[in-house]
Design an enzyme around this catalytic site. Structure first.
Site, PDB file in Angstrom:
ATOM      1  N   LYS A  22      -8.107  15.666 -15.221  1.00 47.78           N
ATOM      2  CA  LYS A  22      -9.118  14.600 -15.121  1.00 47.78           C
ATOM      3  C   LYS A  22      -9.301  14.182 -13.663  1.00 47.78           C
ATOM      4  CE  LYS A  22      -7.889  10.110 -15.843  1.00 47.78           C
ATOM      5  NZ  LYS A  22      -8.325   9.217 -14.774  1.00 47.78           N
ATOM      6  N   ASN A  23      -8.174  13.964 -12.978  1.00 50.91           N
ATOM      7  CA  ASN A  23      -8.273  13.412 -11.623  1.00 50.91           C
ATOM      8  C   ASN A  23      -8.790  14.418 -10.601  1.00 50.91           C
ATOM      9  OD1 ASN A  23      -7.426  11.032 -12.670  1.00 50.91           O
ATOM     10  ND2 ASN A  23      -5.403  11.012 -11.697  1.00 50.91           N
ATOM     11  N   ARG A  91     -13.297   3.179 -12.810  1.00 52.97           N
ATOM     12  CA  ARG A  91     -13.039   2.938 -11.399  1.00 52.97           C
ATOM     13  C   ARG A  91     -13.375   4.155 -10.534  1.00 52.97           C
ATOM     14  NH1 ARG A  91     -10.087   0.781  -7.246  1.00 52.97           N
ATOM     15  NH2 ARG A  91      -9.286   2.607  -6.224  1.00 52.97           N
ATOM     16  N   CYS A 115      -9.197   0.793 -14.951  1.00 45.18           N
ATOM     17  CA  CYS A 115      -7.856   0.443 -15.425  1.00 45.18           C
ATOM     18  C   CYS A 115      -7.446  -0.960 -15.003  1.00 45.18           C
ATOM     19  CB  CYS A 115      -6.849   1.410 -14.807  1.00 45.18           C
ATOM     20  SG  CYS A 115      -6.474   2.801 -15.828  1.00 45.18           S
ATOM     21  N   ARG A 120      -7.055  -3.452  -7.372  1.00 45.06           N
ATOM     22  CA  ARG A 120      -7.247  -2.088  -6.838  1.00 45.06           C
ATOM     23  C   ARG A 120      -8.386  -2.078  -5.836  1.00 45.06           C
ATOM     24  NH1 ARG A 120      -6.605   2.367 -11.471  1.00 45.06           N
ATOM     25  NH2 ARG A 120      -6.410   3.697  -9.655  1.00 45.06           N
ATOM     26  N   PRO A 121      -8.086  -2.404  -4.589  1.00 46.49           N
ATOM     27  CA  PRO A 121      -9.136  -2.507  -3.577  1.00 46.49           C
ATOM     28  C   PRO A 121      -9.673  -1.138  -3.144  1.00 46.49           C
ATOM     29  CG  PRO A 121      -6.990  -2.802  -2.563  1.00 46.49           C
ATOM     30  CD  PRO A 121      -6.747  -2.634  -4.031  1.00 46.49           C
ATOM     31  N   ASP A 123     -10.672  -0.967   0.264  1.00 44.41           N
ATOM     32  CA  ASP A 123     -10.796  -1.217   1.708  1.00 44.41           C
ATOM     33  C   ASP A 123     -10.555   0.038   2.549  1.00 44.41           C
ATOM     34  OD1 ASP A 123      -8.137  -1.714   0.590  1.00 44.41           O
ATOM     35  OD2 ASP A 123      -7.529  -2.130   2.649  1.00 44.41           O
ATOM     36  N   LEU A 124      -9.622   0.897   2.104  1.00 49.25           N
ATOM     37  CA  LEU A 124      -9.319   2.087   2.915  1.00 49.25           C
ATOM     38  C   LEU A 124     -10.478   3.086   2.882  1.00 49.25           C
ATOM     39  CD1 LEU A 124      -5.600   2.528   1.787  1.00 49.25           C
ATOM     40  CD2 LEU A 124      -6.387   1.665   4.003  1.00 49.25           C
ATOM     41  N   ASP A 306       1.571   7.741 -12.467  1.00 41.83           N
ATOM     42  CA  ASP A 306       0.892   8.004 -13.746  1.00 41.83           C
ATOM     43  C   ASP A 306       1.852   8.496 -14.838  1.00 41.83           C
ATOM     44  OD1 ASP A 306      -1.490   7.175 -12.736  1.00 41.83           O
ATOM     45  OD2 ASP A 306      -2.366   9.168 -12.490  1.00 41.83           O
ATOM     46  N   ILE A 328       3.752   2.162  -6.246  1.00 36.17           N
ATOM     47  CA  ILE A 328       2.334   2.397  -5.943  1.00 36.17           C
ATOM     48  C   ILE A 328       1.481   1.245  -6.460  1.00 36.17           C
ATOM     49  CG2 ILE A 328       0.403   4.037  -6.126  1.00 36.17           C
ATOM     50  CD1 ILE A 328       2.820   5.334  -4.835  1.00 36.17           C
ATOM     51  N   ARG A 398      -9.877   8.037 -22.444  1.00 36.01           N
ATOM     52  CA  ARG A 398     -10.335   8.191 -21.061  1.00 36.01           C
ATOM     53  C   ARG A 398      -9.637   9.364 -20.383  1.00 36.01           C
ATOM     54  NH1 ARG A 398      -8.580   3.937 -17.758  1.00 36.01           N
ATOM     55  NH2 ARG A 398      -9.333   5.439 -16.284  1.00 36.01           N
TER      56      ARG A 398
HETATM   57  C1  UD1 Z   1      -5.633   7.826  -8.167  1.00 35.35           C
HETATM   58  C2  UD1 Z   1      -5.599   8.315  -9.590  1.00 35.35           C
HETATM   59  C3  UD1 Z   1      -4.663   7.455 -10.437  1.00 35.35           C
HETATM   60  C4  UD1 Z   1      -3.288   7.362  -9.779  1.00 35.35           C
HETATM   61  C5  UD1 Z   1      -3.394   6.935  -8.322  1.00 35.35           C
HETATM   62  C6  UD1 Z   1      -2.075   6.983  -7.573  1.00 35.35           C
HETATM   63  C7  UD1 Z   1      -7.828   9.237  -9.904  1.00 35.35           C
HETATM   64  C8  UD1 Z   1      -9.125   9.157 -10.615  1.00 35.35           C
HETATM   65  N1  UD1 Z   1      -6.951   8.257 -10.142  1.00 35.35           N
HETATM   66  O1  UD1 Z   1      -6.172   6.510  -8.190  1.00 35.35           O
HETATM   67  O2  UD1 Z   1      -4.567   8.047 -11.715  1.00 35.35           O
HETATM   68  O3  UD1 Z   1      -2.497   6.408 -10.462  1.00 35.35           O
HETATM   69  O4  UD1 Z   1      -4.310   7.814  -7.624  1.00 35.35           O
HETATM   70  O5  UD1 Z   1      -1.532   8.266  -7.627  1.00 35.35           O
HETATM   71  O6  UD1 Z   1      -7.567  10.178  -9.191  1.00 35.35           O
HETATM   72  N2  UD1 Z   1      -5.182   1.024  -2.137  1.00 35.35           N
HETATM   73  C9  UD1 Z   1      -5.539   0.120  -1.173  1.00 35.35           C
HETATM   74  N3  UD1 Z   1      -6.781   0.230  -0.614  1.00 35.35           N
HETATM   75  C10 UD1 Z   1      -7.657   1.206  -0.961  1.00 35.35           C
HETATM   76  C11 UD1 Z   1      -7.282   2.126  -1.936  1.00 35.35           C
HETATM   77  C12 UD1 Z   1      -6.030   2.014  -2.512  1.00 35.35           C
HETATM   78  O7  UD1 Z   1      -4.763  -0.774  -0.827  1.00 35.35           O
HETATM   79  O8  UD1 Z   1      -8.758   1.246  -0.393  1.00 35.35           O
HETATM   80  C13 UD1 Z   1      -3.830   0.939  -2.756  1.00 35.35           C
HETATM   81  C14 UD1 Z   1      -3.879   0.803  -4.269  1.00 35.35           C
HETATM   82  O9  UD1 Z   1      -4.050  -0.546  -4.670  1.00 35.35           O
HETATM   83  C15 UD1 Z   1      -2.549   1.377  -4.665  1.00 35.35           C
HETATM   84  C16 UD1 Z   1      -2.344   2.509  -3.641  1.00 35.35           C
HETATM   85  O10 UD1 Z   1      -3.195   2.181  -2.542  1.00 35.35           O
HETATM   86  O11 UD1 Z   1      -1.519   0.423  -4.468  1.00 35.35           O
HETATM   87  C17 UD1 Z   1      -2.678   3.891  -4.139  1.00 35.35           C
HETATM   88  O12 UD1 Z   1      -3.962   3.855  -4.766  1.00 35.35           O
HETATM   89  P1  UD1 Z   1      -4.924   5.119  -4.765  1.00 35.35           P
HETATM   90  O13 UD1 Z   1      -4.173   6.334  -4.341  1.00 35.35           O
HETATM   91  O14 UD1 Z   1      -6.152   4.788  -4.012  1.00 35.35           O
HETATM   92  O15 UD1 Z   1      -5.303   5.239  -6.290  1.00 35.35           O
HETATM   93  P2  UD1 Z   1      -6.650   5.861  -6.821  1.00 35.35           P
HETATM   94  O16 UD1 Z   1      -7.097   6.911  -5.885  1.00 35.35           O
HETATM   95  O17 UD1 Z   1      -7.595   4.786  -7.177  1.00 35.35           O
END
Ligand code: UD1
Length: 419
Positions: A22-23, A91, A115, A120-121, A123-124, A306, A328, A398
Site C-alpha cells: 500500500k505504502n 492522509r 489515521c 501528523r504535521p 511541515d517537513l 506499523d 515515531i 484501508r
Molecule cells: C508513512 C507511512 C506510515 C508509517 C510512517 C512511518 C505511508 C502512506 N504511510 O507515513 O504507514 O507509519 O511512514 O514509517 O507511507 N513528521 C513531522 N513533520 C512532517 C512529516 C512527519 O514532524 O512534515 C513526523 C511525524 O509526525 C512522525 C514522523 O515524522 O512523528 C514520521 O512520519 P512520516 O515518516 O512522515 O510518516 P508518513 O510518511 O506520514
C-alpha cells in the site's frame, strides 16, 4: 459499516500470498501525474486507500483504468486543486502535492485527515518545497504551493522524530523536474522510497542514492510513461507472520521479501519462533511458549512503527514482561485500552507500553481506531477464548487486502458482518 467477528482458539496452518505494498502503491500512483503519457502499475492492492487515490487522480483529470491489480493512468492534462471532499479520507493524499508542483509549478490540496495516530504535521514536506523555490500558503484548510520555477537545492528532511517517508516521496517527486541538482539529506530509507525512486527513474528521472540518507536528483526537462510492479507489502507480511506466531502451527507467506522484514523476523526469533525462508517464502513455526522481548520502533531498517500494535497483541500472552517503546508516533497506543478489555495486562508509561504476559485473552466487543491497531485486535481475537467483535473495520480495509478471506484460508474462524 462492517464488523469482523473472530472466534478464537483455532489453529492456523497453510500458505498465504502477500499483496503489493500500500505504502509504495500510493506515492507511485501519485507519481503518474508527472507525465502526460500512460503509466501501467502492476500488483496494486485492492484497498480503500488505493481506491481513494484513484478517485483523486480521476478528479485531477487523469484517465484511470483498473483490472485485477493492474492500474493504468494517463494524465494528459491535470487540474492542480484537490479539494476536501476527495482528500479528507486519507492522509496520503498529501503526496499529490509534489508531482503537481513538479509538473504544473502549482498545487492546492486540502490539509490531510487519515489515521488518528497523533498530530501528523507536514511541515517537513513544505520546508522541502520552499527550498526548491516554492511559496507556501495555508488558508481555509487548504495548503497551496506555487513557484515560478523550481530550482534544485540542498534540503534536510530531518524532523524531531527522524526523517519523513511521505515527505521524502513528495520532495523527490517535486525535484525530478526542477532545474539542476537537488540533494535530499536525512532522507527516509524505507523500501517504499526506493520503489518510488525506481519507478521515477523508469519514467526518465535521474535519481541516485534512494535507500540511503542522501538522495541526489539531477533535474530533467520531462518524464515519460513507464511500467512498474509494486514491491510486496512488508507490513501485511509482518502481520501474517505475527498471526502465525499467535495462533499458528506452521504458516507460510509467499511473494514476500525477507530483507524488508528483517527487524520483524529478528523480533519473532527473539520470542522463540523458528523462521525459515526460501525464494520469497517465509515460514513461521512455534517452538514452545512465546518469550517476551523489548522493542523500540525506529525508522527503517529498525523495527517498524506499523508493526508495533501487532507485536503488542502477541506479547500480551508471552511468558514474562516486555517493553515496547514507540519512537515515531509517541501517541500510537490506541490498541492498548482495547487489548486490556480482552484481558491483557499493559500499562502505558509515556511512549512505552509495559506488557506483563498473561495466560490467555478473552473475546470482547472492541473498537478499531486506526489501521494497524485494528489488525492487532484481529490478531488478539485469533488467540482469545470466545468471540471478539471488531467494530469500525473500515480502518482495516484501508490497508489489508481481503484480510478476513486470507486468515480464513489459514483456518481462522472469522466472518464479516454487514451492519
Ligand atoms: C508513512 C507511512 C506510515 C508509517 C510512517 C512511518 C505511508 C502512506 N504511510 O507515513 O504507514 O507509519 O511512514 O514509517 O507511507 N513528521 C513531522 N513533520 C512532517 C512529516 C512527519 O514532524 O512534515 C513526523 C511525524 O509526525 C512522525 C514522523 O515524522 O512523528 C514520521 O512520519 P512520516 O515518516 O512522515 O510518516 P508518513 O510518511 O506520514
Amino acid at each position: 459499516m462492517d464488523k469482523i467477528i473472530v472466534h478464537g482458539g483455532h489453529t492456523l496452518a497453510g500458505t498465504v500470498k502477500i499483496s503489493g505494498s500500500k505504502n509504495s502503491a500510493l506515492p507511485i500512483l501519485a507519481a503518474t501525474l508527472l507525465t502526460k503519457e500512460p503509466c501501467v502499475i502492476h500488483r496494486v492492492p485492492d484497498l480503500s486507500d488505493v481506491h481513494y487515490m484513484l478517485q483523486i487522480l480521476n478528479h485531477l483529470g487523469a484517465e484511470v483504468e483498473r483490472a485485477s491489480g493492474v492500474v493504468t493512468v494517463k494524465a494528459e492534462k491535470v487540474d492542480t486543486v484537490a479539494p476536501y471532499d476527495v482528500v479528507r479520507k486519507m492522509r496520503a493524499s498529501v503526496c499529490v502535492l509534489g508531482p503537481l508542483l513538479g509538473r504544473e509549478k502549482e498545487a492546492t490540496v486540502s490539509l490531510p485527515g487519515g489515521c488518528v495516530i497523533g498530530d501528523r504535521p507536514i511541515d517537513l514536506h513544505l520546508r522541502g518545497f520552499e527550498a526548491l523555490g516554492a511559496a507556501v500558503r495555508v488558508h481555509a484548510g487548504n495548503v497551496k504551493v506555487f513557484a515560478p520555477e523550481l530550482v534544485g537545492a540542498k534540503i534536510s528532511l530531518k524532523g524531531k522524530f527522524g526523517s519523513t517517508v511521505l515527505g521524502t516521496d513528495n520532495v523527490l517527486m517535486a525535484s525530478v523536474l526542477a532545474e539542476g541538482t537537488t540533494v535530499i539529506e536525512d532522507a527516509a530509507c524505507e523500501p517504499e522510497v526506493v520503489d518510488l525512486a525506481n519507478f521515477l527513474n523508469k519514467m526518465g528521472a535521474r535519481i541516485e542514492g534512494a535507500g540511503t540518507p542522501q538522495i541526489v536528483v539531477e533535474g530533467v526537462k520531462e518524464l515519460h510513461g513507464a511500467e512498474h510492479e509494486v514491491i510486496p507489502d512488508r507490513i501485511e507480511a509482518g502481520t501474517f507472520l505475527v498471526a502465525g506466531a499467535i495462533a499458528g502451527r506452521e504458516v507460510t507467506i509467499t511473494r514476500a521479501k525477507y530483507d524488508h522484514l528483517a527487524a520483524v523476523g529478528t523480533a519473532l526469533e527473539a520470542c522463540g519462533f523458528n523462521l525459515t525462508r526460501s525464494n520469497g517464502a517465509i515460514t513461521i513455526r512455534p517452538n514452545g511458549s512465546v518469550g517476551s522481548v523489548d522493542l523500540r520502533t525506529e525508522p527503517y531498517p529498525g523495527f517498524p512503527t506499523d508493526m508495533q500494535a501487532q507485536m503488542c497483541a502477541l506479547l500480551a500472552t508471552a511468558r514474562g514482561d516486555s517493553e515496547v517503546t514507540e519512537n515515531i508516533f509517541p501517541q500510537r497506543f490506541m490498541h492498548v485500552s482495547e487489548l486490556k478489555r480482552m484481558g491483557a495486562a499493559i500499562e502505558l508509561d509515556g511512549a512505552t507500553a509495559k506488557i506483563r504476559g498473561v495466560n490467555g485473552l478473552s473475546g470482547a466487543p472492541v473498537m478499531a481506531s486506526d489501521l494497524r491497531a485494528s489488525a492487532a485486535l484481529v490478531l488478539a481475537g485469533l488467540k482469545a477464548e470466545g468471540e471478539t467483535e471488531i467494530n469500525r473495520v473500515y480502518h482495516i480495509d484501508r490497508g489489508y487486502e481481503l484480510i478476513d478471506e486470507k486468515l480464513g484460508s489459514l483456518g481462522a474462524h472469522i466472518e464479516r458482518v454487514k451492519v
